[in-house]
Design a protein around this motif. Sequence first.
Motif, PDB file in Angstrom:
ATOM      1  N   ARG A 177       0.807  -1.231   0.000  1.00 31.72           N
ATOM      2  CA  ARG A 177       0.000   0.000   0.000  1.00 31.72           C
ATOM      3  C   ARG A 177       0.836   1.274   0.000  1.00 31.72           C
ATOM      4  NH1 ARG A 177      -3.030   0.448   4.822  1.00 31.72           N
ATOM      5  NH2 ARG A 177      -1.966  -1.296   5.825  1.00 31.72           N
ATOM      6  N   ILE A 178       2.115   1.177  -0.368  1.00 32.12           N
ATOM      7  CA  ILE A 178       3.016   2.318  -0.252  1.00 32.12           C
ATOM      8  C   ILE A 178       3.238   3.002  -1.600  1.00 32.12           C
ATOM      9  CG2 ILE A 178       5.370   3.041   0.335  1.00 32.12           C
ATOM     10  CD1 ILE A 178       3.622   2.285   2.730  1.00 32.12           C
ATOM     11  N   THR A 179       3.197   4.335  -1.584  1.00 32.26           N
ATOM     12  CA  THR A 179       3.618   5.168  -2.707  1.00 32.26           C
ATOM     13  C   THR A 179       4.771   6.038  -2.221  1.00 32.26           C
ATOM     14  OG1 THR A 179       1.430   5.250  -3.752  1.00 32.26           O
ATOM     15  CG2 THR A 179       2.965   7.028  -4.284  1.00 32.26           C
ATOM     16  N   LEU A 180       5.831   6.104  -2.997  1.00 37.00           N
ATOM     17  CA  LEU A 180       6.949   6.975  -2.651  1.00 37.00           C
ATOM     18  C   LEU A 180       6.806   8.295  -3.385  1.00 37.00           C
ATOM     19  CD1 LEU A 180       9.757   7.393  -1.285  1.00 37.00           C
ATOM     20  CD2 LEU A 180      10.742   6.704  -3.492  1.00 37.00           C
ATOM     21  N   GLY A 181       6.435   9.340  -2.647  1.00 38.29           N
ATOM     22  CA  GLY A 181       6.552  10.684  -3.185  1.00 38.29           C
ATOM     23  C   GLY A 181       8.006  11.102  -3.074  1.00 38.29           C
ATOM     24  N   ILE A 182       8.578  11.590  -4.160  1.00 40.33           N
ATOM     25  CA  ILE A 182      10.004  11.888  -4.167  1.00 40.33           C
ATOM     26  C   ILE A 182      10.276  13.163  -4.944  1.00 40.33           C
ATOM     27  CG2 ILE A 182      10.402  10.391  -6.175  1.00 40.33           C
ATOM     28  CD1 ILE A 182      13.113   9.672  -4.883  1.00 40.33           C
ATOM     29  N   GLY A 183      11.123  14.030  -4.363  1.00 37.84           N
ATOM     30  CA  GLY A 183      11.450  15.291  -4.999  1.00 37.84           C
ATOM     31  C   GLY A 183      12.911  15.645  -4.793  1.00 37.84           C
ATOM     32  N   ALA A 184      13.352  16.717  -5.436  1.00 38.29           N
ATOM     33  CA  ALA A 184      14.749  17.130  -5.359  1.00 38.29           C
ATOM     34  C   ALA A 184      15.099  17.764  -4.025  1.00 38.29           C
ATOM     35  CB  ALA A 184      15.060  18.104  -6.493  1.00 38.29           C
TER      36      ALA A 184
END
Length: 300
Positions: free
Chosen positions: A98-105
């Motif tokens: 159930r995991i989503t990785l939000g990822i940014g700089a």
Amino acid sequence: MSLRLSTVILPVDRWHEGGRRKWRHAEDLGFHAAYTYDHLSWRTFRDGPWFGALPTLTAAATATERLRLGTLVTSPNFRHPVTLAKELMSLDDVSAGRITLGIGAGGNGFDATALGQEPWTPKERADRFGEFVALLDRLLTKDAVTEPGTFYSADEVRNIPGCVQRPRLPFAVAATGPRGLRLAARYGQAWVTTGDPKLYEEGTPEQSVAALGGQVEKLGKACAEAGRDVAELDKILLTGFTPDRNRPLESVDAFVDFAGRHRELGFTEIVIHWPVPDSDFATDQAVFERIATEALAQLG
């Protein structure tokens, strides 16, 4: 076009003094997902309670059953792809996928210098982000990875058995510039934006909508260049950082109007902050819960 409604719960509560209850309540209210910030500290919350994102999400995974969970967002500021991949693989297992990785700089906040480093320039940040995302993708999709990099390397790293979600857990890439949008087009299952930061102080809601429409168009061009259909990517708006600030949360009607205008731009998910008293996210809890349970039905 269907629209999902999610929330972001800041990690400011001790787990047994309200934290657990919030995440369970988010599931009960019917949110699609509940995210948390992945910072060491953040802005006006710096001198108050602030807990780690991944342990918090692990606890939330054991306290819920249906709710999707994730970071919004993780950055290279204090993370390394090798250790992060192992933790994410484990978290995906604990949550049963159930995991989503939000990822940014990342930005130039407290996290940028917490490990004793000098703040990176925008170019350095973009260079690191590109290498970070590419290596993390490999680590989460291959049993064994050796990758010598300029900033991040892996040497005979094992990630067995891999993610529950295949080929890996989804990436929601936060980006507005050309290099970040190309990363979203190549590696993302979703794209995240908070709007145009230049409009936050003095812009109008109408200018913000126009700027977001421009971002969606640029994402579409990046996807076309990468040979992908932009419709494959969910488009996530994290609210609270446009000129509207928290006004869309003042009533159900105000939120329905706000959400409808952004759905027309192509957004598929809107994320609202769980109320935090005496902060920039101080909103009426009862109205917030009515939005959670009533707003999408009014959008049709």
